[in-house]
Design a protein around this motif. Sequence first.
Motif, short mmCIF file in Angstrom:
data_model
loop_
_atom_site.label_atom_id
_atom_site.label_comp_id
_atom_site.label_asym_id
_atom_site.label_seq_id
_atom_site.Cartn_x
_atom_site.Cartn_y
_atom_site.Cartn_z
N ARG A 136 0.85 -1.19 0.00
CA ARG A 136 0.00 0.00 0.00
C ARG A 136 0.89 1.24 0.00
O ARG A 136 1.71 1.43 0.88
CB ARG A 136 -0.91 0.01 1.22
N SER A 137 0.70 2.09 -1.02
CA SER A 137 1.54 3.27 -1.18
C SER A 137 0.87 4.49 -0.57
O SER A 137 -0.34 4.69 -0.70
CB SER A 137 1.81 3.52 -2.66
N VAL A 138 1.66 5.32 0.09
CA VAL A 138 1.13 6.56 0.63
C VAL A 138 0.76 7.53 -0.48
O VAL A 138 -0.10 8.39 -0.31
CB VAL A 138 2.15 7.20 1.59
N ASP A 139 1.39 7.39 -1.64
CA ASP A 139 1.13 8.26 -2.78
C ASP A 139 0.08 7.62 -3.68
O ASP A 139 0.30 6.54 -4.22
CB ASP A 139 2.43 8.48 -3.58
N THR A 142 1.45 6.52 -7.17
CA THR A 142 2.64 5.68 -7.32
C THR A 142 2.37 4.31 -6.68
O THR A 142 2.71 4.07 -5.53
CB THR A 142 3.88 6.31 -6.66
N PRO A 143 1.73 3.39 -7.43
CA PRO A 143 1.53 2.04 -6.89
C PRO A 143 2.88 1.36 -6.71
O PRO A 143 3.79 1.52 -7.52
CB PRO A 143 0.69 1.35 -7.98
N LEU A 144 3.00 0.59 -5.63
CA LEU A 144 4.27 -0.02 -5.28
C LEU A 144 4.15 -1.51 -5.04
O LEU A 144 3.11 -2.01 -4.61
CB LEU A 144 4.84 0.64 -4.01
N HIS A 145 5.26 -2.21 -5.30
CA HIS A 145 5.45 -3.59 -4.88
C HIS A 145 6.74 -3.64 -4.07
O HIS A 145 7.67 -2.86 -4.32
CB HIS A 145 5.57 -4.53 -6.08
N ARG A 146 6.79 -4.56 -3.13
CA ARG A 146 7.99 -4.76 -2.33
C ARG A 146 8.71 -6.03 -2.80
O ARG A 146 8.06 -7.05 -3.06
CB ARG A 146 7.66 -4.89 -0.85
#
Length: 288
Positions: A136-139, A142-146
Amino acid sequence: MDFRLTEDQRALRRGVRELFARRFDREALREAVDAPAPALDRGLWRELGEAGFFALRLPEDEGGVGLGLPEAVLLFEEAGRALLPGPLVATHLAAGTVPGAAEGTVVVTAASEGLVPWLDEADAVSGDVTGAAPLRSVDPLTPLHRVARTDGHPAGEAVLLHAAEQVGSAGRTTGAAVAYAREREQFGQVIGGFQAVKHLCAGMLVRAELARAAVRAAAVTADPVEIAGAKLLADEAAVGNARDCLQVHGGMGFTWEADIHLHLKRAWVRARLGMTAERAEEAVAASL
């Protein structure tokens, strides 16, 4: 030595700013933010390719523009100023090696410091993303993966271009704070006349200009230590200026309708991409 921008560089910056103003203005930004899920504008991506954004540093005989890192920094400052979404840095760096990246027909992302932005939208990926898990991205843009963090050092060019985006954002929030301070009235006068507000705006300008000077100098020297120092200053400027801009705007600045929180959230994410503060500090300290 004259460090001022040349007329060609100013024209390049002006052209890119006009392109973003036409294709990704505030209305487009808010539509993207309010969408159910972040989606990359492929039409805009292709326009960037046609304008030479991704092929800027490719030789002319390879279909590029034939310019250098200092000019690329100017483009990424403008991208940061406009909060342009997407894996711009990775696609720019892939031009010439990944077919279609230079033209904007292929979207390239990269693993950086354990994070991968826009993985689901990317056509190609640089780095190992085995086991990537959604984060889960704060932006909201800007979707994110770890992914598992690697011990490799990030490419200096990627670090510098992320820093340039931070500088653009820092400059934009400085301008927004000054503009609001000139028009907002309280106790019978504009708030820009109050000493506390003056100090906030002055501090924002100092942070932004110091970071800009460091980023542009590092673009000329390409020195790894100077790049690390520039990233530190740029991250500090982007995050600090967004926070101070919120303060200048008062309660209104903390609403969803204001754009300031978007700059702060993007600055937080960018600070974790390319090179974290911890790694940058280690690089600078080692050189001393």
